[in-house]
Design an enzyme around this catalytic site. Structure first.
Site, PDB file in Angstrom:
ATOM      1  N   HIS A  20      79.626  46.177 110.486  1.00 13.34           N
ATOM      2  CA  HIS A  20      81.168  45.808 109.951  1.00 13.34           C
ATOM      3  C   HIS A  20      81.230  46.286 108.504  1.00 13.34           C
ATOM      4  O   HIS A  20      82.557  46.924 108.500  1.00 13.34           O
ATOM      5  CB  HIS A  20      81.489  44.219 110.017  1.00 13.34           C
ATOM      6  CG  HIS A  20      81.336  43.564 111.376  1.00 13.34           C
ATOM      7  ND1 HIS A  20      80.400  42.453 111.546  1.00 13.34           N
ATOM      8  CD2 HIS A  20      82.090  43.843 112.497  1.00 13.34           C
ATOM      9  CE1 HIS A  20      80.936  42.186 112.933  1.00 13.34           C
ATOM     10  NE2 HIS A  20      81.827  42.969 113.411  1.00 13.34           N
ATOM     11  N   LYS A  44      85.936  32.302 122.040  1.00 16.29           N
ATOM     12  CA  LYS A  44      84.600  33.037 121.880  1.00 16.29           C
ATOM     13  C   LYS A  44      83.554  31.935 121.398  1.00 16.29           C
ATOM     14  O   LYS A  44      82.231  32.255 121.306  1.00 16.29           O
ATOM     15  CB  LYS A  44      84.389  34.353 120.932  1.00 16.29           C
ATOM     16  CG  LYS A  44      84.740  35.558 121.183  1.00 16.29           C
ATOM     17  CD  LYS A  44      84.264  36.492 120.484  1.00 16.29           C
ATOM     18  CE  LYS A  44      84.801  38.029 121.295  1.00 16.29           C
ATOM     19  NZ  LYS A  44      84.383  38.943 120.232  1.00 16.29           N
ATOM     20  N   ARG A  94      81.860  51.509 118.772  1.00 13.12           N
ATOM     21  CA  ARG A  94      80.291  51.908 119.060  1.00 13.12           C
ATOM     22  C   ARG A  94      80.255  52.543 120.278  1.00 13.12           C
ATOM     23  O   ARG A  94      80.617  53.660 120.451  1.00 13.12           O
ATOM     24  CB  ARG A  94      79.545  50.571 119.112  1.00 13.12           C
ATOM     25  CG  ARG A  94      79.314  49.886 117.949  1.00 13.12           C
ATOM     26  CD  ARG A  94      79.124  48.470 117.811  1.00 13.12           C
ATOM     27  NE  ARG A  94      80.147  47.654 118.454  1.00 13.12           N
ATOM     28  CZ  ARG A  94      80.190  46.394 118.709  1.00 13.12           C
ATOM     29  NH1 ARG A  94      79.178  45.396 118.219  1.00 13.12           N
ATOM     30  NH2 ARG A  94      81.504  45.766 119.372  1.00 13.12           N
ATOM     31  N   SER A 132      77.519  41.156 116.382  1.00 16.76           N
ATOM     32  CA  SER A 132      77.099  39.858 116.095  1.00 16.76           C
ATOM     33  C   SER A 132      76.371  38.912 116.960  1.00 16.76           C
ATOM     34  O   SER A 132      75.397  38.370 116.679  1.00 16.76           O
ATOM     35  CB  SER A 132      78.556  39.161 115.727  1.00 16.76           C
ATOM     36  OG  SER A 132      79.104  39.875 114.777  1.00 16.76           O
TER      37      SER A 132
HETATM   38  P1  ADP Z   1      86.095  41.213 118.033  1.00 14.26           P
HETATM   39  O1  ADP Z   1      86.116  39.792 118.599  1.00 14.26           O
HETATM   40  O2  ADP Z   1      87.522  41.757 117.568  1.00 14.26           O
HETATM   41  O3  ADP Z   1      85.418  42.310 118.938  1.00 14.26           O
HETATM   42  P2  ADP Z   1      84.087  41.630 116.114  1.00 14.26           P
HETATM   43  O4  ADP Z   1      83.727  40.968 114.574  1.00 14.26           O
HETATM   44  O5  ADP Z   1      82.980  41.393 117.091  1.00 14.26           O
HETATM   45  O6  ADP Z   1      85.408  41.017 116.578  1.00 14.26           O
HETATM   46  O7  ADP Z   1      84.255  43.149 115.819  1.00 14.26           O
HETATM   47  C1  ADP Z   1      85.305  43.517 114.622  1.00 14.26           C
HETATM   48  C2  ADP Z   1      85.566  44.934 115.063  1.00 14.26           C
HETATM   49  O8  ADP Z   1      84.392  45.619 114.367  1.00 14.26           O
HETATM   50  C3  ADP Z   1      85.522  45.682 116.415  1.00 14.26           C
HETATM   51  O9  ADP Z   1      86.433  46.842 116.054  1.00 14.26           O
HETATM   52  C4  ADP Z   1      84.304  46.327 116.806  1.00 14.26           C
HETATM   53  O10 ADP Z   1      84.190  47.421 117.737  1.00 14.26           O
HETATM   54  C5  ADP Z   1      83.759  46.666 115.397  1.00 14.26           C
HETATM   55  N1  ADP Z   1      82.164  46.601 115.278  1.00 14.26           N
HETATM   56  C6  ADP Z   1      81.497  45.679 115.520  1.00 14.26           C
HETATM   57  N2  ADP Z   1      80.134  45.874 115.190  1.00 14.26           N
HETATM   58  C7  ADP Z   1      80.325  47.280 114.745  1.00 14.26           C
HETATM   59  C8  ADP Z   1      79.370  48.392 114.437  1.00 14.26           C
HETATM   60  N3  ADP Z   1      77.945  47.892 114.468  1.00 14.26           N
HETATM   61  N4  ADP Z   1      79.613  49.549 114.023  1.00 14.26           N
HETATM   62  C9  ADP Z   1      81.022  49.705 114.146  1.00 14.26           C
HETATM   63  N5  ADP Z   1      81.872  48.855 114.444  1.00 14.26           N
HETATM   64  C10 ADP Z   1      81.708  47.696 114.746  1.00 14.26           C
END
Ligand code: ADP
Length: 162
Positions: A20, A44, A94, A132
């Site tokens: 992130h 979630k 990803r 996460s």
């Molecule tokens: P959500 O519940 O919206 O999926 P996340 O916190 O899991 O929330 O992810 C927020 C954003 O960050 C999403 O666009 C996700 O694809 C991106 N993201 C999460 N982990 C990574 C990573 N390792 N590399 C690039 N983007 C990521």
């Protein structure tokens, strides 16, 4: 891209990972102001309460960098954007598995708000496997997450999972 672009990076951030943070750093290179919008997301069943997820993000983001961390719940993201004068949504991509969901969301948002653009940043190679949920799983079983999350997050996870 114009330097006077305000963007939002929405997510659950349960908790924030180095993946992130990399997206935040790179997004900030192309927009003038970035709001990291932390979605309450009860569906979630997050491990960390909203306030902690926000605090951990604030801990990891240098001050005065044109980045704000805000909470976001109970409304459409495009409405949030309009209320805050934001014209761009940032999402990270990803593996192919992210694509289908993001494709669907983008099409819905295009219909709801044709004036708001979504931009996608591809993850850097080293963070392509990071999520996460994977981090919570590794931490739960005592694995080393030192290269995957900032120190404050590793500490919070250790505390939360004992
Ligand atoms: P959500 O519940 O919206 O999926 P996340 O916190 O899991 O929330 O992810 C927020 C954003 O960050 C999403 O666009 C996700 O694809 C991106 N993201 C999460 N982990 C990574 C990573 N390792 N590399 C690039 N983007 C990521």
């Amino acid at each position: 891209m114009s330097k006077h672009v305000r963007a939002v990076y929405p997510g659950t951030f349960d908790p924030v990972t180095n993946g992130h943070l990399e997206i935040i750093r790179r997004a900030r290179r192309v927009v003038s102001h970035l709001t990291v919008a932390v979605f309450e997301n009860q569906e979630k069943q997050p491990l960390f309460p909203l306030e902690t997820r926000i605090e951990l993000l604030q801990d990891c983001i240098p001050a005065n960098e044109g980045i704000a961390v805000e909470s976001f719940s109970g409304e459409l993201l495009v409405d949030y954007c309009r209320e805050h004068g934001i014209g761009v949504i940032v999402r990270g991509l990803r593996a192919i598995t992210d694509f289908e969901y993001e494709f669907q969301m983008d099409h819905i948002n295009q219909q709801l708000a044709p004036d708001i653009e979504t931009i996608f940043l591809m993850t850097t190679h080293q963070y392509s496997y990071l999520s996460s949920s994977v981090i919570k799983e590794v931490a739960k079983f005592g694995g080393d997450i030192g290269t995957m999350v900032p120190p404050a997050v590793a500490k919070a996870l250790a505390h939360q999972l004992v």
